[in-house]
Design a protein around this motif. Structure first.
Motif, short mmCIF file in Angstrom:
data_model
loop_
_atom_site.label_atom_id
_atom_site.label_comp_id
_atom_site.label_asym_id
_atom_site.label_seq_id
_atom_site.Cartn_x
_atom_site.Cartn_y
_atom_site.Cartn_z
N HIS A 5 0.82 -1.21 0.00
CA HIS A 5 0.00 0.00 0.00
C HIS A 5 0.85 1.26 0.00
O HIS A 5 0.32 2.36 -0.12
CB HIS A 5 -0.93 0.02 1.22
CG HIS A 5 -1.98 -1.06 1.17
ND1 HIS A 5 -2.78 -1.37 2.24
CD2 HIS A 5 -2.35 -1.90 0.16
CE1 HIS A 5 -3.61 -2.36 1.90
NE2 HIS A 5 -3.36 -2.68 0.65
N ILE A 6 2.14 1.14 0.21
CA ILE A 6 3.02 2.30 0.27
C ILE A 6 3.96 2.28 -0.92
O ILE A 6 4.88 1.46 -0.97
CB ILE A 6 3.84 2.32 1.58
CG1 ILE A 6 2.91 2.26 2.79
CG2 ILE A 6 4.70 3.58 1.64
CD1 ILE A 6 3.62 2.21 4.11
N PRO A 7 3.77 3.16 -1.91
CA PRO A 7 4.69 3.20 -3.05
C PRO A 7 6.09 3.57 -2.57
O PRO A 7 6.26 4.38 -1.67
CB PRO A 7 4.11 4.30 -3.93
CG PRO A 7 2.69 4.48 -3.48
CD PRO A 7 2.70 4.15 -2.02
N THR A 8 7.09 2.96 -3.17
CA THR A 8 8.46 3.29 -2.82
C THR A 8 9.15 3.93 -4.01
O THR A 8 8.79 3.70 -5.16
CB THR A 8 9.24 2.03 -2.40
OG1 THR A 8 9.19 1.08 -3.48
CG2 THR A 8 8.62 1.40 -1.17
N TYR A 11 7.10 7.38 -7.75
CA TYR A 11 6.03 6.78 -8.54
C TYR A 11 6.14 7.28 -9.98
O TYR A 11 5.99 6.54 -10.93
CB TYR A 11 4.67 7.15 -7.96
CG TYR A 11 3.53 6.41 -8.61
CD1 TYR A 11 3.11 5.17 -8.13
CD2 TYR A 11 2.87 6.95 -9.72
CE1 TYR A 11 2.08 4.48 -8.73
CE2 TYR A 11 1.83 6.26 -10.32
CZ TYR A 11 1.44 5.04 -9.82
OH TYR A 11 0.42 4.36 -10.43
N GLU A 114 9.98 14.55 0.46
CA GLU A 114 8.89 13.90 -0.28
C GLU A 114 8.52 12.56 0.37
O GLU A 114 8.41 11.54 -0.32
CB GLU A 114 9.29 13.70 -1.75
CG GLU A 114 9.66 14.99 -2.46
CD GLU A 114 8.53 16.01 -2.46
OE1 GLU A 114 7.57 15.84 -3.22
OE2 GLU A 114 8.59 16.96 -1.66
N GLU A 117 3.92 12.90 2.92
CA GLU A 117 2.63 12.77 2.25
C GLU A 117 2.21 11.31 2.08
O GLU A 117 1.05 11.00 1.82
CB GLU A 117 2.64 13.47 0.89
CG GLU A 117 3.59 12.89 -0.14
CD GLU A 117 4.97 13.52 -0.10
OE1 GLU A 117 5.65 13.50 -1.15
OE2 GLU A 117 5.37 14.04 0.96
N HIS A 118 3.17 10.39 2.24
CA HIS A 118 2.89 8.96 2.06
C HIS A 118 2.55 8.24 3.36
O HIS A 118 2.09 7.10 3.32
CB HIS A 118 4.12 8.26 1.46
CG HIS A 118 4.50 8.74 0.10
ND1 HIS A 118 3.80 8.39 -1.04
CD2 HIS A 118 5.51 9.55 -0.32
CE1 HIS A 118 4.37 8.96 -2.10
NE2 HIS A 118 5.40 9.68 -1.68
N THR A 164 -1.68 12.06 -6.86
CA THR A 164 -0.66 11.07 -7.18
C THR A 164 -0.87 9.83 -6.32
O THR A 164 -1.07 9.94 -5.10
CB THR A 164 0.74 11.65 -6.91
OG1 THR A 164 0.93 12.82 -7.71
CG2 THR A 164 1.83 10.63 -7.25
N GLY A 166 -0.58 7.03 -3.78
CA GLY A 166 0.25 6.94 -2.58
C GLY A 166 0.26 8.20 -1.74
O GLY A 166 0.73 8.17 -0.60
N HIS A 167 -0.24 9.30 -2.27
CA HIS A 167 -0.31 10.54 -1.49
C HIS A 167 -1.59 10.50 -0.64
O HIS A 167 -2.69 10.69 -1.15
CB HIS A 167 -0.32 11.76 -2.40
CG HIS A 167 0.99 12.05 -3.04
ND1 HIS A 167 1.28 13.26 -3.64
CD2 HIS A 167 2.11 11.28 -3.18
CE1 HIS A 167 2.52 13.23 -4.13
NE2 HIS A 167 3.03 12.03 -3.85
#
Length: 206
Positions: A5-8, A11, A114, A117-118, A164, A166-167
Protein backbone atom coordinates in the motif's frame (compact mmCIF):
# COMPACT_ATOMS: atom_id res chain seq x y z
CA UNK A 1 -0.16 -2.15 7.14
CA UNK A 2 0.52 -4.04 3.92
CA UNK A 3 3.79 -2.87 2.37
CA UNK A 4 2.15 -2.97 -1.05
CA UNK A 5 0.00 0.00 0.00
CA UNK A 6 3.02 2.30 0.27
CA UNK A 7 4.69 3.20 -3.05
CA UNK A 8 8.46 3.29 -2.82
CA UNK A 9 10.86 5.45 -4.79
CA UNK A 10 9.45 7.90 -7.31
CA UNK A 11 6.03 6.78 -8.54
CA UNK A 12 6.72 9.17 -11.38
CA UNK A 13 10.44 9.66 -11.93
CA UNK A 14 10.60 13.43 -11.98
CA UNK A 15 14.39 13.32 -11.96
CA UNK A 16 14.45 11.81 -15.47
CA UNK A 17 11.56 13.67 -17.07
CA UNK A 18 12.09 15.02 -20.57
CA UNK A 19 9.22 17.50 -20.29
CA UNK A 20 10.92 20.94 -20.32
CA UNK A 21 8.48 22.50 -17.84
CA UNK A 22 8.79 19.62 -15.40
CA UNK A 23 12.56 19.62 -15.85
CA UNK A 24 12.62 23.36 -15.02
CA UNK A 25 10.56 22.84 -11.84
CA UNK A 26 12.63 19.88 -10.67
CA UNK A 27 15.93 21.68 -11.35
CA UNK A 28 14.87 24.64 -9.22
CA UNK A 29 13.58 22.34 -6.47
CA UNK A 30 16.98 20.60 -6.40
CA UNK A 31 18.78 23.96 -6.26
CA UNK A 32 16.64 25.17 -3.37
CA UNK A 33 17.14 21.90 -1.50
CA UNK A 34 20.90 22.18 -1.93
CA UNK A 35 20.75 25.71 -0.49
CA UNK A 36 19.07 24.26 2.59
CA UNK A 37 21.74 21.58 2.82
CA UNK A 38 24.37 24.33 2.77
CA UNK A 39 22.83 25.90 5.89
CA UNK A 40 22.84 22.84 8.14
CA UNK A 41 25.45 20.66 9.80
CA UNK A 42 25.69 17.58 7.58
CA UNK A 43 28.37 15.79 9.59
CA UNK A 44 25.88 13.15 10.77
CA UNK A 45 22.85 13.09 8.49
CA UNK A 46 19.84 10.80 8.62
CA UNK A 47 17.39 10.69 5.71
CA UNK A 48 14.12 8.95 6.54
CA UNK A 49 12.65 7.60 3.31
CA UNK A 50 15.80 7.99 1.22
CA UNK A 51 14.37 6.30 -1.89
CA UNK A 52 16.95 5.96 -4.65
CA UNK A 53 19.52 7.95 -2.68
CA UNK A 54 19.60 11.06 -4.85
CA UNK A 55 20.29 13.32 -1.86
CA UNK A 56 23.35 11.44 -0.63
CA UNK A 57 25.19 12.57 -3.76
CA UNK A 58 24.51 16.25 -2.99
CA UNK A 59 25.38 15.84 0.68
CA UNK A 60 28.69 14.12 -0.03
CA UNK A 61 29.49 16.80 -2.61
CA UNK A 62 28.99 19.50 0.02
CA UNK A 63 30.78 17.61 2.78
CA UNK A 64 32.88 14.62 1.77
CA UNK A 65 33.35 13.74 5.44
CA UNK A 66 29.61 13.65 6.15
CA UNK A 67 28.32 10.39 7.59
CA UNK A 68 25.04 9.67 5.80
CA UNK A 69 22.47 7.12 6.98
CA UNK A 70 19.42 6.36 4.84
CA UNK A 71 16.27 4.44 5.75
CA UNK A 72 13.55 3.07 3.48
CA UNK A 73 10.99 0.28 3.20
CA UNK A 74 12.48 -1.07 -0.04
CA UNK A 75 15.63 -3.21 0.01
CA UNK A 76 16.40 -2.52 -3.67
CA UNK A 77 16.26 1.24 -3.15
CA UNK A 78 18.52 0.95 -0.13
CA UNK A 79 21.04 -0.90 -2.28
CA UNK A 80 20.95 1.96 -4.81
CA UNK A 81 21.49 4.43 -1.98
CA UNK A 82 24.47 2.43 -0.75
CA UNK A 83 25.95 2.42 -4.25
CA UNK A 84 25.63 6.21 -4.41
CA UNK A 85 27.75 6.70 -1.30
CA UNK A 86 25.65 6.08 1.81
CA UNK A 87 27.66 5.04 4.85
CA UNK A 88 24.76 3.11 6.38
CA UNK A 89 21.35 2.01 5.15
CA UNK A 90 18.53 0.70 7.34
CA UNK A 91 15.42 -1.20 6.33
CA UNK A 92 12.24 0.06 7.99
CA UNK A 93 9.39 -2.42 8.30
CA UNK A 94 6.31 -0.67 6.81
CA UNK A 95 3.98 -2.71 9.01
CA UNK A 96 5.39 -1.10 12.14
CA UNK A 97 5.50 2.47 13.35
CA UNK A 98 8.62 4.32 12.26
CA UNK A 99 11.32 3.61 14.83
CA UNK A 100 15.00 4.13 14.11
CA UNK A 101 17.15 2.25 16.58
CA UNK A 102 19.50 5.06 17.57
CA UNK A 103 19.80 7.01 20.82
CA UNK A 104 18.32 10.49 21.17
CA UNK A 105 20.21 13.29 19.38
CA UNK A 106 22.24 10.84 17.28
CA UNK A 107 22.25 13.01 14.13
CA UNK A 108 23.06 16.64 13.46
CA UNK A 109 20.44 16.79 10.71
CA UNK A 110 17.41 14.64 9.95
CA UNK A 111 15.53 15.03 6.67
CA UNK A 112 12.32 13.76 5.12
CA UNK A 113 12.18 14.77 1.45
CA UNK A 114 8.89 13.90 -0.28
CA UNK A 115 8.00 11.37 2.42
CA UNK A 116 5.40 12.72 4.85
CA UNK A 117 2.63 12.77 2.25
CA UNK A 118 2.89 8.96 2.06
CA UNK A 119 2.75 8.13 5.77
CA UNK A 120 -0.37 6.99 7.62
CA UNK A 121 0.85 8.74 10.79
CA UNK A 122 3.07 11.74 9.97
CA UNK A 123 2.93 12.88 13.60
CA UNK A 124 4.71 9.72 14.76
CA UNK A 125 7.37 10.18 12.10
CA UNK A 126 7.97 13.79 13.14
CA UNK A 127 8.23 12.82 16.80
CA UNK A 128 10.89 10.28 15.87
CA UNK A 129 12.74 12.84 13.75
CA UNK A 130 12.66 15.32 16.64
CA UNK A 131 14.05 12.65 18.96
CA UNK A 132 16.89 11.71 16.64
CA UNK A 133 18.18 15.12 15.58
CA UNK A 134 20.40 17.19 17.82
CA UNK A 135 19.98 20.31 15.72
CA UNK A 136 18.30 20.60 12.30
CA UNK A 137 15.38 19.12 10.36
CA UNK A 138 14.46 19.45 6.67
CA UNK A 139 11.14 18.40 5.14
CA UNK A 140 9.46 18.86 1.77
CA UNK A 141 5.96 17.94 0.56
CA UNK A 142 3.80 18.75 -2.47
CA UNK A 143 1.90 22.04 -2.27
CA UNK A 144 -1.82 21.33 -2.39
CA UNK A 145 -4.13 21.85 -4.17
CA UNK A 146 -1.68 23.13 -6.79
CA UNK A 147 -0.03 19.69 -7.07
CA UNK A 148 -3.28 18.04 -8.08
CA UNK A 149 -4.14 20.83 -10.48
CA UNK A 150 -0.79 20.45 -12.23
CA UNK A 151 -1.32 16.69 -12.51
CA UNK A 152 -4.71 17.31 -14.12
CA UNK A 153 -3.12 19.74 -16.56
CA UNK A 154 -0.86 16.82 -17.58
CA UNK A 155 -3.95 14.59 -17.87
CA UNK A 156 -2.58 12.43 -15.07
CA UNK A 157 -4.62 10.55 -12.43
CA UNK A 158 -7.89 12.00 -13.73
CA UNK A 159 -10.05 9.44 -11.89
CA UNK A 160 -8.39 10.47 -8.60
CA UNK A 161 -8.83 14.19 -9.31
CA UNK A 162 -5.11 14.59 -9.89
CA UNK A 163 -3.95 12.91 -6.70
CA UNK A 164 -0.66 11.07 -7.18
CA UNK A 165 -0.99 7.41 -6.12
CA UNK A 166 0.25 6.94 -2.58
CA UNK A 167 -0.31 10.54 -1.49
CA UNK A 168 -2.58 10.15 1.53
CA UNK A 169 -1.79 13.48 3.24
CA UNK A 170 -2.28 16.89 1.66
CA UNK A 171 -1.03 20.21 2.99
CA UNK A 172 -1.02 23.84 2.02
CA UNK A 173 1.61 26.24 3.30
CA UNK A 174 -0.20 27.16 6.53
CA UNK A 175 -1.26 23.64 7.46
CA UNK A 176 2.22 22.24 6.83
CA UNK A 177 3.85 24.98 8.90
CA UNK A 178 1.39 24.19 11.69
CA UNK A 179 2.26 20.48 11.55
CA UNK A 180 6.02 21.02 11.65
CA UNK A 181 5.81 23.72 14.33
CA UNK A 182 4.26 21.22 16.73
CA UNK A 183 7.63 19.47 16.83
CA UNK A 184 10.28 22.01 15.72
CA UNK A 185 11.03 25.71 15.56
CA UNK A 186 10.75 26.73 11.91
CA UNK A 187 13.77 28.63 10.57
CA UNK A 188 12.63 29.05 6.97
CA UNK A 189 9.68 28.03 4.83
CA UNK A 190 10.01 28.22 1.05
CA UNK A 191 7.46 27.73 -1.69
CA UNK A 192 9.37 26.27 -4.62
CA UNK A 193 6.48 25.48 -6.92
CA UNK A 194 4.91 23.00 -6.68
CA UNK A 195 6.52 22.09 -3.33
CA UNK A 196 6.67 23.37 0.25
CA UNK A 197 10.15 23.23 1.77
CA UNK A 198 10.88 23.75 5.45
CA UNK A 199 14.09 23.95 7.44
CA UNK A 200 13.61 23.82 11.19
CA UNK A 201 15.58 23.51 14.38
CA UNK A 202 15.14 21.15 17.32
CA UNK A 203 13.12 22.86 20.00
CA UNK A 204 14.96 23.49 23.25
CA UNK A 205 13.95 20.90 25.79
CA UNK A 206 12.80 18.34 23.17
Amino acid sequence: MDASHIPTGNYYNKQKTKNPIERFLVTHFDKQLRKMFEKVNLSKTLEIGCGEGNNVVEIKDLNSDAHYTGTDIDHDLLEQTKEKGADDVIYTDPEKAISIKFPDNSFTTVMMVEVLEHLPDPELALKEAARLTSDQFIATVPLEPLWRFMNLMRFKYISDLGNTPGHINHWGRSSFRKLISRHFDIVECKIQLPWIMIRARKRTGE
